[in-house]
Design a protein around this motif. Sequence first.
Motif, PDB file in Angstrom:
ATOM      1  N   GLU A 275       0.803  -1.228   0.000  1.00 36.23           N
ATOM      2  CA  GLU A 275       0.000   0.000   0.000  1.00 36.23           C
ATOM      3  C   GLU A 275       0.834   1.276   0.000  1.00 36.23           C
ATOM      4  N   HIS A 276       2.136   1.131   0.218  1.00 36.46           N
ATOM      5  CA  HIS A 276       3.006   2.309   0.215  1.00 36.46           C
ATOM      6  C   HIS A 276       3.506   2.662  -1.193  1.00 36.46           C
ATOM      7  N   ARG A 277       3.220   1.793  -2.142  1.00 38.74           N
ATOM      8  CA  ARG A 277       3.713   1.993  -3.496  1.00 38.74           C
ATOM      9  C   ARG A 277       2.593   2.407  -4.453  1.00 38.74           C
ATOM     10  N   ARG A 278       2.971   2.864  -5.607  1.00 43.80           N
ATOM     11  CA  ARG A 278       2.044   3.284  -6.633  1.00 43.80           C
ATOM     12  C   ARG A 278       1.127   2.122  -7.017  1.00 43.80           C
ATOM     13  N   GLU A 279      -0.168   2.366  -7.041  1.00 50.36           N
ATOM     14  CA  GLU A 279      -1.129   1.317  -7.363  1.00 50.36           C
ATOM     15  C   GLU A 279      -1.619   1.460  -8.801  1.00 50.36           C
ATOM     16  N   GLY A 280      -2.472   0.508  -9.195  1.00 51.36           N
ATOM     17  CA  GLY A 280      -3.146   0.587 -10.476  1.00 51.36           C
ATOM     18  C   GLY A 280      -2.231   0.372 -11.669  1.00 51.36           C
ATOM     19  N   PHE A 281      -2.711   0.826 -12.819  1.00 51.55           N
ATOM     20  CA  PHE A 281      -1.998   0.621 -14.070  1.00 51.55           C
ATOM     21  C   PHE A 281      -1.965   1.934 -14.847  1.00 51.55           C
ATOM     22  N   GLU A 282      -1.424   1.900 -16.036  1.00 52.71           N
ATOM     23  CA  GLU A 282      -1.320   3.081 -16.874  1.00 52.71           C
ATOM     24  C   GLU A 282      -1.601   2.668 -18.313  1.00 52.71           C
ATOM     25  N   ALA A 283      -2.613   3.282 -18.919  1.00 52.79           N
ATOM     26  CA  ALA A 283      -3.028   2.884 -20.269  1.00 52.79           C
ATOM     27  C   ALA A 283      -1.873   2.977 -21.264  1.00 52.79           C
ATOM     28  N   GLY A 284      -1.060   4.037 -21.156  1.00 48.11           N
ATOM     29  CA  GLY A 284       0.053   4.200 -22.088  1.00 48.11           C
ATOM     30  C   GLY A 284       1.056   3.069 -21.999  1.00 48.11           C
ATOM     31  N   ASN A 285       1.328   2.613 -20.778  1.00 45.74           N
ATOM     32  CA  ASN A 285       2.236   1.473 -20.594  1.00 45.74           C
ATOM     33  C   ASN A 285       1.623   0.199 -21.169  1.00 45.74           C
ATOM     34  N   ALA A 286       0.379  -0.074 -20.748  1.00 43.50           N
ATOM     35  CA  ALA A 286      -0.286  -1.318 -21.155  1.00 43.50           C
ATOM     36  C   ALA A 286      -0.437  -1.409 -22.666  1.00 43.50           C
ATOM     37  N   ASP A 287      -0.701  -0.271 -23.306  1.00 42.57           N
ATOM     38  CA  ASP A 287      -0.893  -0.251 -24.749  1.00 42.57           C
ATOM     39  C   ASP A 287       0.318  -0.853 -25.460  1.00 42.57           C
ATOM     40  N   LYS A 288       1.501  -0.543 -24.985  1.00 44.64           N
ATOM     41  CA  LYS A 288       2.719  -1.049 -25.608  1.00 44.64           C
ATOM     42  C   LYS A 288       3.051  -2.477 -25.161  1.00 44.64           C
ATOM     43  N   ILE A 289       2.703  -2.809 -23.917  1.00 43.69           N
ATOM     44  CA  ILE A 289       2.932  -4.170 -23.425  1.00 43.69           C
ATOM     45  C   ILE A 289       2.118  -5.176 -24.229  1.00 43.69           C
ATOM     46  N   PHE A 290       0.888  -4.799 -24.635  1.00 44.65           N
ATOM     47  CA  PHE A 290       0.053  -5.688 -25.462  1.00 44.65           C
ATOM     48  C   PHE A 290       0.827  -6.192 -26.673  1.00 44.65           C
ATOM     49  N   GLU A 291       1.730  -5.371 -27.195  1.00 42.84           N
ATOM     50  CA  GLU A 291       2.406  -5.703 -28.439  1.00 42.84           C
ATOM     51  C   GLU A 291       3.481  -6.769 -28.274  1.00 42.84           C
ATOM     52  N   SER A 292       3.641  -7.277 -27.065  1.00 36.20           N
ATOM     53  CA  SER A 292       4.606  -8.358 -26.832  1.00 36.20           C
ATOM     54  C   SER A 292       4.254  -9.613 -27.618  1.00 36.20           C
ATOM     55  N   THR A 293       2.981  -9.744 -28.043  1.00 39.08           N
ATOM     56  CA  THR A 293       2.579 -10.897 -28.859  1.00 39.08           C
ATOM     57  C   THR A 293       2.390 -10.518 -30.320  1.00 39.08           C
ATOM     58  N   TYR A 294       2.668  -9.269 -30.686  1.00 43.67           N
ATOM     59  CA  TYR A 294       2.423  -8.804 -32.050  1.00 43.67           C
ATOM     60  C   TYR A 294       3.631  -9.086 -32.943  1.00 43.67           C
ATOM     61  N   SER A 295       3.373  -9.271 -34.225  1.00 47.77           N
ATOM     62  CA  SER A 295       4.432  -9.651 -35.161  1.00 47.77           C
ATOM     63  C   SER A 295       5.526  -8.584 -35.266  1.00 47.77           C
ATOM     64  N   THR A 296       5.184  -7.319 -35.020  1.00 42.94           N
ATOM     65  CA  THR A 296       6.216  -6.276 -35.048  1.00 42.94           C
ATOM     66  C   THR A 296       7.301  -6.536 -34.028  1.00 42.94           C
ATOM     67  N   GLN A 297       6.957  -7.257 -32.950  1.00 38.33           N
ATOM     68  CA  GLN A 297       7.940  -7.620 -31.926  1.00 38.33           C
ATOM     69  C   GLN A 297       8.467  -9.048 -32.121  1.00 38.33           C
ATOM     70  N   THR A 298       7.582 -10.001 -32.350  1.00 38.36           N
ATOM     71  CA  THR A 298       8.007 -11.405 -32.388  1.00 38.36           C
ATOM     72  C   THR A 298       9.007 -11.674 -33.521  1.00 38.36           C
ATOM     73  N   LYS A 299       8.919 -10.913 -34.606  1.00 40.03           N
ATOM     74  CA  LYS A 299       9.874 -11.122 -35.701  1.00 40.03           C
ATOM     75  C   LYS A 299      11.306 -10.804 -35.274  1.00 40.03           C
ATOM     76  N   LYS A 300      11.458 -10.011 -34.201  1.00 33.13           N
ATOM     77  CA  LYS A 300      12.799  -9.637 -33.739  1.00 33.13           C
ATOM     78  C   LYS A 300      13.528 -10.811 -33.095  1.00 33.13           C
ATOM     79  N   LEU A 301      12.777 -11.824 -32.695  1.00 30.46           N
ATOM     80  CA  LEU A 301      13.412 -13.004 -32.111  1.00 30.46           C
ATOM     81  C   LEU A 301      14.172 -13.804 -33.154  1.00 30.46           C
ATOM     82  N   ASN A 302      13.832 -13.579 -34.410  1.00 31.52           N
ATOM     83  CA  ASN A 302      14.461 -14.369 -35.480  1.00 31.52           C
ATOM     84  C   ASN A 302      15.504 -13.574 -36.252  1.00 31.52           C
ATOM     85  N   LEU A 303      15.758 -12.330 -35.800  1.00 33.72           N
ATOM     86  CA  LEU A 303      16.741 -11.515 -36.504  1.00 33.72           C
ATOM     87  C   LEU A 303      18.166 -11.956 -36.190  1.00 33.72           C
TER      88      LEU A 303
END
Length: 303
Positions: A275-303
């Motif tokens: 309870e002493h730390r920042r709670e909740g989430f942030e839409a701007g952060n989450a928006d980019k985290i979603f892309e961890s499964t997107y092809s723009t990111q996954t293709k980098k594993l094969n570079l």
Amino acid sequence: MKTAKNGLSLILDGLMRRYQERVPDVQGVINAMIAEGLIGSADDIENDHIAFRTMGVPHLGIQSLEKIFLHFGYQRREAYFFPEKKLDAFWYAPPTPQFPRIFISELRVNDLSPEAQGIIHSYTDEVTSDPVDLVNLDNAAEVDAFLHSGLWRTPTWIDFQQLSKESEYAAWVIYNRYYLNHFTVSVHNLRPGYDTMEGFNAFLERNGFVLNDSGGKIKTSPDGKLAQSSTIARMVMAEFAGGEIHAIAGSYVEFAERKLLEPFQHLHKADIKREHRREGFEAGNADKIFESTYSTQTKKLNL
């Protein structure tokens, strides 16, 4: 309440067990943390939150899945909206700090093209009533089995590809259903040098993990008190209708640093509680985290 907590523990353990079996980076991160003396075992990791993806269609979506966690004492908190990705979401506070927060997102199916809607409904229309209403929520084993069951028939590869062109989120859900999307390592309670996102990312990359760099490898809230990063989802072999097997994005691991709120800056580390730390989430952060499964990111594993 003790019985409810035990049931919740069993459900979360079931989710994590299957997730760990399917996502190699989970054990990889754990092994690296043990090797560098950050933890003694996986049980020492504080799980900041887990996340689910859902479809916004009749009988499903957030309003259905949340029933499970509300039953076990979770409380719905702030709403989030992701206009570009056509997603809504809520986060849920746990009944006690020993349990992770939960983040549930939902695809705004009606905002997609008629073609994409048609593909999605060809599967989800098989669900004619809220499936959670048929589950005995007091039976942890039954809930665990439900969260790993197929809600609709296995999709075809053609449908998966077609959905991916418009919404990679939609394609991920049509195949994975309620499969756990990610769990999140809390880094702020680790020892100095690893207890910031910068330090922990350096540790991850030193150990060969590839990070999602959409919006930068560290996604930081405007108030500067919530920093997040994630691995890129590795490809997994998935069997589609007719026995076709193709590589698709699996799940990933997230990492979070929640900084102290201003009134508690003076606290000694041993005295700091959630309870002493920042709670909740942030839409701007989450928006980019979603892309961890997107092809723009996954293709980098094969570079």
